[in-house]
Each structure stands twice: as C-alpha cells, then as structure tokens.
Design an enzyme around this catalytic site. Structure first.
Site, PDB file in Angstrom:
ATOM      1  N   ASP A 167       0.833  -1.210   0.000  1.00 29.68           N
ATOM      2  CA  ASP A 167       0.000   0.000   0.000  1.00 29.68           C
ATOM      3  C   ASP A 167       0.864   1.256   0.000  1.00 29.68           C
ATOM      4  O   ASP A 167       0.533   2.248  -0.662  1.00 29.68           O
ATOM      5  CB  ASP A 167      -0.920   0.009   1.220  1.00 29.68           C
ATOM      6  N   GLU A 168       1.949   1.223   0.739  1.00 28.88           N
ATOM      7  CA  GLU A 168       2.847   2.375   0.795  1.00 28.88           C
ATOM      8  C   GLU A 168       3.371   2.710  -0.597  1.00 28.88           C
ATOM      9  O   GLU A 168       3.403   3.873  -1.012  1.00 28.88           O
ATOM     10  CB  GLU A 168       4.006   2.085   1.748  1.00 28.88           C
ATOM     11  N   GLY A 169       3.785   1.687  -1.336  1.00 29.37           N
ATOM     12  CA  GLY A 169       4.294   1.917  -2.680  1.00 29.37           C
ATOM     13  C   GLY A 169       3.217   2.387  -3.634  1.00 29.37           C
ATOM     14  O   GLY A 169       3.409   3.333  -4.414  1.00 29.37           O
TER      15      GLY A 169
END
Length: 457
Positions: A167-169
């Site tokens: 999700d961060e990416g």
C-alpha cells in the site's frame, strides 16, 4: 471670469460620465469578487510515522466536488522532534507526546471553525512493521499511546494503522501522478482529458527500513501478489508494486555492519565504506536489536564495538552486494533479487530518498550512495538507457512526493470515480468588469470630444 453655460454643461456631462463609469466598475468588481471567493475550503491531516522520524502534512482543497481534480495542495509540512514512534517501544507514552508539537502547528494553521470537520490519520510504515514482528505487544502499546493523544485533539481523528508495504508503494504512485496532473487534467478547450497511459511515471521510495518500487509495466503482470489496481476518473490503472523490508537505508547500514562484525575477529571492525582515518565506538546491543540483522550476535552484547574506516570503494561495493541475493535470479529476465518477480522497468521514475542531514551520518554517505546505485542498477534493473529517466525529487508542485497524499485521497474519497463536469473559469467576472470599464471609458472620451467640438461652434 465665470464659466459659460456651455462649459458648465460640459463639466457636468464629464462628471456624470465619470461617476457612472466608476459606479458601474465598482458594481462589477463587487460581483467579480463574489465570483472569485473560493468555495468552502476543507483540510486534512496525515502523520507519516516512518522508521527514523515522523512527519505531519496538512492538505487543503475546495469542497466543491467539481474542483476535486488538481486542487489539493500541501499547506504544511512538519517534522516531529525525536526518532520514529517505533523507537519508543519501551516508553510508549513518549511516542504520543512526540507528535504534540507538529499537531499544535497544524491546529494553529487550520481555522478553529474547521477543526471538527478536519479528518486526521496516522499511517505507520516499516519501523512499526519491524516492531510488530519483533514484539507485537509493544507495537500495540505504541499505537494505543499515539491514538490516545491524537483522539484528544479537536479534529476528527480517524485512527492510526499499520500501512502494508504494498500500500505504501501504490499510494506513493497515486500521489506523484496526481500532483503532476497525469491522471486527468483540464484542457483549454473546456474538457477533462486523460493523458496517455505511457505518460504515467513510476515511483521509487527509499525509506529508513524499507524501499518500494511501483510502475506501470509494458505487459501483463504475471504475479498477482505484486499487482495493485485503481479506478481513477473512470480509468482503471494496474501497477506493479513491491516493498522490500530491511532494504531501507538505516537497516541496510545495520545489516552491512552486522556482516562485517561476523567476519571480524574480536571487537575491532575495519569498515571499507568508512573513510580512511575514521575511528569510533558503538554499542552492540542496538545493532542486534533489529530483526533485519540476521548475523549471529556475540555472546556479550553489553560490550562496545570499535570501528575503523579503510576507505576502500571496491571492498565496500562487494560488501553491499552481499546484502542481495542476486544469484537467485540467474537466467530470469523478470526477477529483481531475492527471487522477487519484477517486470522490466519502464518510463520515467520519481525517487524520494530520505536524508537525515546530520553530521553523524557523514560517515555513511559513501555506503548509502553505493547502496542506492547497486539497488537501482543491479537490483531494479535500470540500465544506461533507462537511468536518464530517474529524477530524484523530494517535492513536485510544492507537494512532498511520499504516500501521504494518496493515503488521504483514498480514505476521504476525494478522487471521484468519473471525471467531473467541465469547470467554468471563476475569473469571468473580472474579464467582464474590465471590458465594461474600457467601454465606459471609451464612451466618456468620445462624449467629451463631441462636447468640445460643440463648444468650438
């Protein structure tokens, strides 16, 4: 000698024209001012609880749904004092207290009347992921302490959560493409247009404990565990994304030192990435406290380690390459390292690399630079031809290019499913006022000229 009746008439006509023109101009300017007044402005607060530090971002946007696209802007960026919240595992209360300073700055910026309507989130990344692996109970205590402090603020606290690496990416990818206007933009012809798929840029994020790569590949994604799909403005985007835990800058340095300790007799380590003449001591216990350091620890962790720099770039690169398992990808064109599937990189990339900017990190600059070079060229597979497509940026369009804006857009549903209706320029009233003023001025001049000609007769 007094004015003649003709001169008095001329003066009266000229004055009437001036008053009429000014009155009309004022009325139109008032109307234009009303048109130019912004719609109800809304705010959002996001805490980026990273491994090395925590940052707060305040975003603002117009509440009018027709203006959702491209109007979100960054109003404040604040770095909290102290290390990341995962560093307060033994004293969770301090994790919450460390956020107070930035929170007060945000509350001072946002009008009090808007506080209750302002959503606030905290997303924790790789530092808390590692703590959750090492001691889940401590991680829960840190989240509880942070939530306790933030829930007492006058804004609408939506919670603190652990952000998955994927999700961060992916959210970082949304942020950069949104800020650059590559998802949808408004044309001069008055229509919303979607840029060509090939213009979307990739996102690279080098954090303290993890690194992420996200981009739109040239073909199908063969491993669905590395695929993220978004439907933005009526268009579906499928991106490749992967997060490498323990491959961020800080954890890389820990792993590098841990490997050198293991291969050195005693408690003296000669570090090829440190400049010649460097000599320092450090405690062993913090080094082996990280789950990323897999090397066998010395029996007595209470001792100090002495590190001497040798300034050997060749040996430094060799030691850094030892952190990767490149051999696991031999013969595979769709593999990065450590047996992780990755299609060939494609297009332009924006890199956000965190940099502490402290003198105590000067010793690590050489290792950090060679590590990033090794990761990009040998790990992610950039070449001499594709290297030129990488831009190292901390900001784009005045907005930090991390995951936080994409996170806020996602949680507040600011991005509509379809492109909004065409927006009419709010400056219309100013143009009308200007045109009317010019017309009235021209009429006054023509009228004055006619009267002067009449007076001559």
């Amino acid at each position: 000698m007094g004015l003649t009746w003709k001169e008095r008439a001329f003066t009266a006509l000229l004055g009437a024209a001036a008053v009429s023109g000014l009155t009309t101009l004022i009325l139109f300017l008032v109307e234009a001012t009303n048109v130019l007044l912004p719609a109800d402005t809304k705010f959002g607060i996001v805490f980026d609880a990273g491994s090395s530090h925590t940052s707060l971002f305040v975003y603002q946007w117009l509440a009018n749904k027709e203006n959702d696209t491209g109007v979100v802007s960054q109003a404040l960026a604040c770095q909290a004092k102290g290390p990341g919240i995962s560093s307060y595992a033994s004293d969770p209360a301090q994790a919450g207290e460390s956020l107070q300073g930035c929170l007060e700055e945000a509350l001072a910026l946002i009008p009090k009347a808007k506080h209750q309507q302002t959503p606030m989130f905290l997303g924790a990344t790789a530092g808390m992921r590692l703590l959750s692996q090492k001691n889940s109970s401590q991680a829960e205590d840190v989240f509880a302490a942070v939530s306790r402090v933030l829930s007492q603020s006058p804004v609408d606290f939506w919670g603190a959560e652990l952000l998955a690496g994927q999700d961060e990416g992916a959210l970082g990818w949304v942020t950069i493409n949104y800020v650059l206007g590559l998802l949808v933009k408004y044309s001069f012809s008055g229509e919303w247009i979607r840029p060509l798929e090939g213009t979307l840029v990739g996102a690279l994020d080098m954090g303290g404990a993890s690194t992420q790569i996200t981009f739109v590949p040239g073909g199908p994604i063969l491993d669905n565990t590395t695929q993220a799909t978004f439907r933005l403005y009526g268009t579906e985007h499928s991106v490749y994304t992967h997060s490498y835990l323990c491959f961020g800058r800080d954890e890389m340095l820990n792993r590098l030192l841990g490997g050198l300790v293991q291969s050195s007799p005693g408690l003296l380590v000669r570090h090829p990435c440190y400049h010649s003449g460097y000599r320092g001591t450090l405690a062993l216990a913090p080094l082996y406290g990280s789950p990323c350091v897999q090397a066998a620890a010395p029996r007595d962790l209470g001792q100090n380690l002495t590190v001497e720099g040798t300034g050997n770039p060749g040996a430094c690169v060799a030691a850094i390459r030892g952190l990767f398992n490149f051999s696991s990808c031999d013969g595979r064109g769709d593999c990065a390292f450590d047996r992780v599937y990755q299609p060939p990189v494609r297009g332009q990339f924006y890199v956000e690399a965190s940099s502490p900017g402290q003198d105590r990190w000067l010793r690590d600059y050489c290792a950090s630079g060679l590590y990033i070079l090794t990761l990009l060229l040998e790990g992610y597979g950039f070449s001499q031809e594709t290297w030129g497509g990488i831009e190292f940026r901390k900001q784009a369009g005045g907005t930090d290019v991390g995951w936080t804006l994409g996170y806020m857009l996602n949680l507040t549903s600011l991005i509509p499913a379809e492109a909004p209706a065409p927006w009419r320029a709010q400056s219309y009233g100013v143009w009308v006022a200007g045109v009317v003023f010019l017309v009235l001025t021209l009429m006054a001049i023509l009228g004055a000229t006619a009267v002067q000609l009449w007076l001559r007769d």
